[in-house]
Design an enzyme around this catalytic site. Structure first.
Site, PDB file in Angstrom:
ATOM      1  N   CYS A  26       0.817  -1.209   0.000  1.00  0.00           N
ATOM      2  CA  CYS A  26       0.000   0.000   0.000  1.00  0.00           C
ATOM      3  C   CYS A  26       0.850   1.258   0.000  1.00  0.00           C
ATOM      4  O   CYS A  26       0.343   2.353  -0.251  1.00  0.00           O
ATOM      5  CB  CYS A  26      -0.952   0.001   1.186  1.00  0.00           C
ATOM      6  SG  CYS A  26      -2.304  -1.174   0.991  1.00  0.00           S
ATOM      7  N   LYS A  73       0.552   3.103  -3.131  1.00  0.00           N
ATOM      8  CA  LYS A  73      -0.727   3.731  -3.464  1.00  0.00           C
ATOM      9  C   LYS A  73      -0.508   5.192  -3.848  1.00  0.00           C
ATOM     10  O   LYS A  73       0.348   5.864  -3.279  1.00  0.00           O
ATOM     11  CB  LYS A  73      -1.606   3.644  -2.210  1.00  0.00           C
ATOM     12  CG  LYS A  73      -3.093   3.744  -2.440  1.00  0.00           C
ATOM     13  CD  LYS A  73      -3.831   3.281  -1.171  1.00  0.00           C
ATOM     14  CE  LYS A  73      -5.315   3.533  -1.255  1.00  0.00           C
ATOM     15  NZ  LYS A  73      -6.050   2.924  -0.115  1.00  0.00           N
ATOM     16  N   ASP A 120     -15.661   5.855   0.475  1.00  0.00           N
ATOM     17  CA  ASP A 120     -16.123   4.588   1.026  1.00  0.00           C
ATOM     18  C   ASP A 120     -15.197   3.496   0.524  1.00  0.00           C
ATOM     19  O   ASP A 120     -14.454   3.670  -0.443  1.00  0.00           O
ATOM     20  CB  ASP A 120     -17.565   4.321   0.583  1.00  0.00           C
ATOM     21  CG  ASP A 120     -18.553   4.887   1.573  1.00  0.00           C
ATOM     22  OD1 ASP A 120     -18.641   4.335   2.673  1.00  0.00           O
ATOM     23  OD2 ASP A 120     -19.190   5.912   1.247  1.00  0.00           O
ATOM     24  N   SER A 163      -3.925 -10.743 -16.831  1.00  0.00           N
ATOM     25  CA  SER A 163      -2.509 -10.818 -16.472  1.00  0.00           C
ATOM     26  C   SER A 163      -1.662 -10.174 -17.559  1.00  0.00           C
ATOM     27  O   SER A 163      -1.917 -10.361 -18.747  1.00  0.00           O
ATOM     28  CB  SER A 163      -2.106 -12.290 -16.304  1.00  0.00           C
ATOM     29  OG  SER A 163      -2.481 -13.044 -17.437  1.00  0.00           O
TER      30      SER A 163
END
Lengths: 345, 345
Positions: free
Chosen positions: B12, B15, B45, B136
């Site tokens: 993350c 990100k 959300d 992929s």
């Protein structure tokens, strides 16, 4: 910034070759299919079908790739049309989209990324679906695509498993995006020169919006022609439907620039891996030129739909689609399963 | 092959920073929301809600990232649990998953990629959902994730918009995966030493499977704590619910290695960008140490759920979850909207 110059491989040419994908998946212990999963990825269908109730099934698909054109807006539009295509290929109507974005933040202005998103948003709006979320990461090279969920009546899905002997094969867009985009990437072809192919790739495969409900009942099998090329997707349809397919090369729709680009040797690794994938599965007539064979391997991005339709309805369907999809052509027929999966004449 | 050594940024931490994402999306003309879209991405959300009928709504989310651990199977399992988490965070049950895979084919054996997939398949099976497709590509670095669709009753969704003044805040997993995974990436921490965090990241956030239906009615707001860190996700909940949140640092669950890793300076760019994202939104008590502040910015991968629950039900819920989610703790409360969105004491 020329987007195609920021990546090593363009578009569907960067797809994992089918033969390698098979090796990766071989021996994998998959989760069991829960109730409602009517079609999973096992038969190379374009999208999955998950039945919610007797009236509603979900059609789900996911696709993303690196830039195949230099215009950010065109890239986003093509990536969106390409991802949405799989829902149309199953007879569905797209409802929700989620964005898949990887961008080299250190070298790429937010405005360029916004243009990519805008191109996609415009195509999503045209499809009548909504953008409801997504995920974005900082990465070495730009990639964009969508995860799409559509709705279809569970009894009215199209798959690549139902082509019938005697059907005629219809292709709705010209071939050649692989070699043309290679020309763009090699800076030998301007986007203006490639405009016929670019417009085609941005075009939604929303053929259902142009067909009568009677026409639609005559479509037995469908798939969209993408990274594995015409023969790759024909092979998957032939196997899934337990038939063989006959293709007439002279009837194949191709872009004005396709053969010119092939003659200049604009090839990708995917041309080779697609050839490898269908090795021993295709019988080419001796009269064919090398490039007539290669065009059938050409990896398509946002390619047309390949439809297997009742012979008596084929002309009607072509006529209904011709205005919006000028490339639409009858390219062959479905024959009984024979020694080869595909016969190209 | 040490997977974390094949990528520049892990998990993350790669990100797109929230502040930059906002800049990218600013001025974008989004497609209109069609009928049925009840929650889109506009309020941060965790997942979108698309209503099919009065009984059934879809919960949809998508997440993918680079390796945060060296074991391929653990990476796949963590990526799957992380993606599935957003469906749980909305109160849904996952049904279908599609794989997002980018792999450096030239340097990575198919068997390693298969292990990643197997780790994911095992977690998907545990969740009771199915793997129905995916895409992929050949890429410079390994990325893996899922697009997930779950089902929820349209009247029973959890969102980050309904935290109520007087609620208590519960967090279900310890904090610190960002700094610990940085230690792994810097080869200063073995996967064995990090096993508490790795096991936690592989853990499904399927709290609904452990709560009574009465417990569930007392959950007013929920979100999962991921890349933006505890305070980033608290900020989003505070804004979406028009409240402020009070956090008690000494009640925060943290892994045994978290503060040790912070003391060694194992930080990512996301620690900084998360701090930047919530700049001026948080009031930190003067007594706090620097690392007590930083742990609240720590970017989580497959972090726990942050629940805003009726105060009278909080102890019950903690007790019900404690066996399966040993980190579960009451970490603060919801107060009236005040000068700051978050007060950390």
């Amino acid at each position: 910034m020329k987007l195609t110059q920021t990546v090593k491989k363009s578009g569907c040419a960067a797809k994992v070759p089918a033969i390698l994908l098979r090796e990766i998946l071989n021996g994998l212990s998959f989760p069991p299919n829960i109730a409602g999963v009517e079609i999973d990825g096992a038969h190379f269908d374009d999208a999955a079908i998950f039945k919610i109730n007797d009236e509603v099934a979900l059609v789900q698909t996911l696709d993303f790739f690196t830039p195949i054109v230099d215009s950010a807006k065109n890239f986003g539009a093509i990536a969106a049309a390409n991802a949405l295509s799989d829902v149309y290929a199953m007879g569905g109507k797209p409802k929700t989209c989620m964005a898949i974005l990887a961008a080299p933040l250190a070298i790429m202005e937010p405005s360029i990324i916004r243009e990519v998103m805008q191109g996609a948003c415009d195509v999503i709006a045209l499809s009548g679906s909504s953008l409801v979320g997504g995920h974005s990461i900082d990465d070495d090279s730009l990639k964009f695509g969508l995860s799409v969920t559509g709705i279809v009546h569970p009894e009215k899905t199209w798959t690549n498993q139902k082509a019938k002997v005697g059907d005629l094969l219809i292709l709705t867009k010209p071939l050649g995006t692989g070699t043309i985009c290679t020309g763009i990437k090699q800076q030998e072809l301007s986007e203006e020169e490639a405009s016929e192919a670019i417009d085609s790739m941005k075009r939604l495969n929303n053929i259902v919006d142009f067909l009568s409900s009677e026409d639609i009942t005559h479509i037995h099998g469908a798939t969209d022609v993408t990274g594995f090329g015409l023969t790759g997707h024909c092979y998957q349809m032939a196997r899934a439907s337990a038939v063989s397919l006959k293709i007439h090369v002279e009837n194949l729709p191709v872009f004005a620039k396709s053969y010119e680009c092939l003659e200049k040797g604009f090839l990708t690794k995917a041309h080779r891996s697609n050839k490898e994938y269908t090795k021993g599965k295709i019988n080419f007539a001796e009269s064919l030129t090398e490039n007539q064979k290669i065009i059938t391997y050409d990896p398509q991005t946002s390619g047309g739909l390949l439809l297997s339709v009742d012979a008596k309805a084929a002309e009607n369907i072509v006529t209904a689609l011709k205005t919006s999809f000028p490339g639409t052509s009858i390219i062959g027929s479905v024959i009984q399963k024979n020694e080869f999966d595909i016969y190209v004449e």
